[in-house]
Enzyme design. Structure first.
Site, PDB file in Angstrom:
ATOM      1  N   ARG A   6     -11.122  12.177 -36.921  1.00  0.00           N
ATOM      2  CA  ARG A   6     -11.502  11.266 -35.655  1.00  0.00           C
ATOM      3  C   ARG A   6     -10.233  11.041 -34.956  1.00  0.00           C
ATOM      4  O   ARG A   6      -9.400  10.314 -34.139  1.00  0.00           O
ATOM      5  CB  ARG A   6     -12.447   9.960 -35.940  1.00  0.00           C
ATOM      6  CG  ARG A   6     -13.166  10.386 -37.280  1.00  0.00           C
ATOM      7  CD  ARG A   6     -14.269  11.142 -36.616  1.00  0.00           C
ATOM      8  NE  ARG A   6     -14.768  10.779 -35.641  1.00  0.00           N
ATOM      9  CZ  ARG A   6     -15.057   9.453 -35.545  1.00  0.00           C
ATOM     10  NH1 ARG A   6     -16.121   8.800 -35.999  1.00  0.00           N
ATOM     11  NH2 ARG A   6     -16.123   9.408 -34.105  1.00  0.00           N
ATOM     12  N   ARG A  89     -16.480  10.792 -27.843  1.00  0.00           N
ATOM     13  CA  ARG A  89     -15.675  11.054 -29.442  1.00  0.00           C
ATOM     14  C   ARG A  89     -14.971  12.387 -29.902  1.00  0.00           C
ATOM     15  O   ARG A  89     -15.824  13.385 -30.262  1.00  0.00           O
ATOM     16  CB  ARG A  89     -16.406  10.339 -30.506  1.00  0.00           C
ATOM     17  CG  ARG A  89     -17.037   8.784 -29.913  1.00  0.00           C
ATOM     18  CD  ARG A  89     -17.910   8.597 -31.241  1.00  0.00           C
ATOM     19  NE  ARG A  89     -18.384   7.030 -31.594  1.00  0.00           N
ATOM     20  CZ  ARG A  89     -18.738   6.322 -30.207  1.00  0.00           C
ATOM     21  NH1 ARG A  89     -19.530   7.185 -29.245  1.00  0.00           N
ATOM     22  NH2 ARG A  89     -18.959   5.073 -30.649  1.00  0.00           N
ATOM     23  N   TYR A 107      -7.178   6.248 -31.213  1.00  0.00           N
ATOM     24  CA  TYR A 107      -8.253   5.583 -30.911  1.00  0.00           C
ATOM     25  C   TYR A 107      -7.518   5.463 -29.391  1.00  0.00           C
ATOM     26  O   TYR A 107      -6.663   4.578 -29.842  1.00  0.00           O
ATOM     27  CB  TYR A 107      -9.011   4.805 -31.764  1.00  0.00           C
ATOM     28  CG  TYR A 107      -9.935   5.236 -32.663  1.00  0.00           C
ATOM     29  CD1 TYR A 107      -9.526   5.807 -33.452  1.00  0.00           C
ATOM     30  CD2 TYR A 107     -10.941   5.634 -31.754  1.00  0.00           C
ATOM     31  CE1 TYR A 107     -10.080   6.131 -34.305  1.00  0.00           C
ATOM     32  CE2 TYR A 107     -11.814   6.105 -33.025  1.00  0.00           C
ATOM     33  CZ  TYR A 107     -12.060   6.091 -34.484  1.00  0.00           C
ATOM     34  OH  TYR A 107     -12.863   6.915 -35.542  1.00  0.00           O
TER      35      TYR A 107
END
Length: 124
Positions: A6, A89, A107
């Site tokens: 992610r 995202r 991130y």
């Protein structure tokens, strides 16, 4: 083993060049931090908040010849009160020898607030 990796980034404004630049920077950081090659990527899912309408973020990745054949899908992120604005995202599905605890999620900037629980593993 296929793992989900992610990442997220927030853009200052909904301008096509800014959205594309941030998307490519995030995608390349995910690949670099996880030692991935193009052949390792099974698919990429991208979501964006409803306030990003200038461009499909996937275009930034597809425009790179080396990434041309990676399957990429864009979708709109759920609109939740208090959620980050102008957020992109990415979830990369990739073949990797890393286990879930070793995968490096990325991130960038303001988006690191999304996963404070991974603070030791979050890239700024």
């Amino acid at each position: 083993m296929i793992r989900g990796i992610r990442g997220a980034v927030v853009v200052d404004s909904d301008e096509a060049l800014q959205v594309k630049k941030a998307t490519l920077e995030l995608f390349e950081a995910i690949m670099e931090k996880n030692l991935l090659n193009v052949e390792d990527i099974a698919a990429v899912f991208i979501t964006l908040t409803p306030d990003i309408q200038s461009v499909f973020p996937a275009e930034a990745i597809r425009e790179q010849e080396k990434f041309r054949y990676i399957p990429i899908l864009c979708a709109q992120e759920a609109q939740v009160a208090g959620g980050l604005k102008r957020c992109i995202r990415i979830m990369v599905l990739a073949n990797t020898p890393f286990d879930q605890e070793t995968v490096r999620h990325v991130y960038l900037g303001e988006a690191k607030n999304l996963r404070r629980d991974l603070l030791g593993e979050v890239e700024s």
